[in-house]
Motif scaffolding. Sequence first.
Motif, PDB file in Angstrom:
ATOM      1  N   CYS A 242       0.871  -1.217  -0.214  1.00 36.53           N
ATOM      2  CA  CYS A 242      -0.025   0.030  -0.068  1.00 36.53           C
ATOM      3  C   CYS A 242       0.757   1.674  -0.017  1.00 36.53           C
ATOM      4  O   CYS A 242       1.967   1.300   0.788  1.00 36.53           O
ATOM      5  N   ASP A 243       0.177   2.331  -0.639  1.00 31.38           N
ATOM      6  CA  ASP A 243       0.933   3.425  -0.663  1.00 31.38           C
ATOM      7  C   ASP A 243       0.441   4.419   0.365  1.00 31.38           C
ATOM      8  O   ASP A 243       1.223   5.144   1.064  1.00 31.38           O
ATOM      9  N   ARG A 244      -0.860   4.337   0.762  1.00 29.96           N
ATOM     10  CA  ARG A 244      -1.300   4.977   1.873  1.00 29.96           C
ATOM     11  C   ARG A 244      -2.256   3.914   2.667  1.00 29.96           C
ATOM     12  O   ARG A 244      -2.579   2.893   2.281  1.00 29.96           O
ATOM     13  N   VAL A 245      -2.482   4.354   4.120  1.00 26.79           N
ATOM     14  CA  VAL A 245      -3.089   3.535   4.811  1.00 26.79           C
ATOM     15  C   VAL A 245      -4.135   4.380   5.798  1.00 26.79           C
ATOM     16  O   VAL A 245      -3.826   5.533   6.119  1.00 26.79           O
TER      17      VAL A 245
ATOM     18  N   THR B 299       0.750   7.984   4.729  1.00 27.06           N
ATOM     19  CA  THR B 299       1.538   7.140   4.216  1.00 27.06           C
ATOM     20  C   THR B 299       2.046   6.466   5.398  1.00 27.06           C
ATOM     21  O   THR B 299       2.357   6.827   6.504  1.00 27.06           O
ATOM     22  N   LEU B 300       2.875   5.545   5.201  1.00 27.61           N
ATOM     23  CA  LEU B 300       3.751   4.465   6.280  1.00 27.61           C
ATOM     24  C   LEU B 300       4.811   5.799   6.933  1.00 27.61           C
ATOM     25  O   LEU B 300       5.018   5.629   8.079  1.00 27.61           O
ATOM     26  N   GLU B 301       5.433   6.358   5.916  1.00 27.98           N
ATOM     27  CA  GLU B 301       6.381   7.365   6.517  1.00 27.98           C
ATOM     28  C   GLU B 301       5.629   8.514   7.466  1.00 27.98           C
ATOM     29  O   GLU B 301       6.187   8.589   8.345  1.00 27.98           O
ATOM     30  N   GLU B 302       4.504   9.125   7.236  1.00 27.10           N
ATOM     31  CA  GLU B 302       4.019   9.941   7.765  1.00 27.10           C
ATOM     32  C   GLU B 302       3.440   9.292   9.293  1.00 27.10           C
ATOM     33  O   GLU B 302       3.419  10.112  10.070  1.00 27.10           O
ATOM     34  N   LEU B 303       2.992   7.992   9.127  1.00 25.00           N
ATOM     35  CA  LEU B 303       2.584   7.587  10.539  1.00 25.00           C
ATOM     36  C   LEU B 303       3.851   6.904  11.247  1.00 25.00           C
ATOM     37  O   LEU B 303       3.414   6.232  12.393  1.00 25.00           O
TER      38      LEU B 303
END
Length: 294
Positions: free
Chosen positions: A196-199, A212-216
Amino acid sequence: MTVVQVQNVEKRFGSFQALNKINLQVNKGEVFGFIGPNGAGKSTTIRVLLGIIQASAGSAKIFGMDVWKEAVQIHHRIAYVPGDIHLWENLTGGEVIDIFLRLRGKVDYKKKEKLIDLFQLDPRKKCGTYSKGNRQKVALIAAFASDAELFILDEPTSGLDPLMEQVFQQCVAEVKKNGKSVLLSSHILSEVEKLCDRVGIIRQGEMIETGTLEELSYLTRTNLKLTTNSAIKDLSEWSGIHELQKENGDYIFQVDTDKLPEIMTKLSSYGIIKIESKPPTLEDLFMRHYEQKG
């Protein structure tokens, strides 16, 4: 370009509030992971998107069309795979796949045969003899052999073995490469993390977090395994350290990501001999959310 737009959607069944102001967006060429435990509201949200049930409040659109009023036009352009497949028991798997594809119009026979080989399905057997995994394969083959623009997949790998899960992941990567969009509902967090690109995380009918995983990543912890020259007597009392264990002289623990630079500076004074770090996983993120909200 936005393919799916859900704004403040609510769904009530009598006095029970199944969905409470759900907001999510899926863009063109994106794989959006929709995660949460059983009963969180994933399938209810998907049923609203499919036009199976009507939202009690809010707005839900696919391709800019209202999911309730324009469901027929929307269904010409989407493919849906549920987590529990029921097929006509006296038809073969191949016959069922052909029926699904003919309902959409044009059939790409080469693509269909390629997918049957990839998923290692015997299309000559009757569906009544199929295991849960084989029934799932029939639905996945029919979906990925279509020319859909949006794939709505609700726990799609339920019943598949690890090898077939890899084939599924290849298929998702292929449709994404072709500019198609995927809404993937799952509780298999490693699957979501890979694809996934975003979650979006849903719990008890409410969206907890989207990004995004980076943002979370600030919600996760980093896993460390450490060997030092000098013993660290009070490590468990340091701010940001969790789940400390000692194993054969090694320290094994979790660190809050925002505290990592400060903790590494303190650890260096004890003479680091060996250090192993594992990146935070979506599973860590998921569990932290439920600890914090629970």
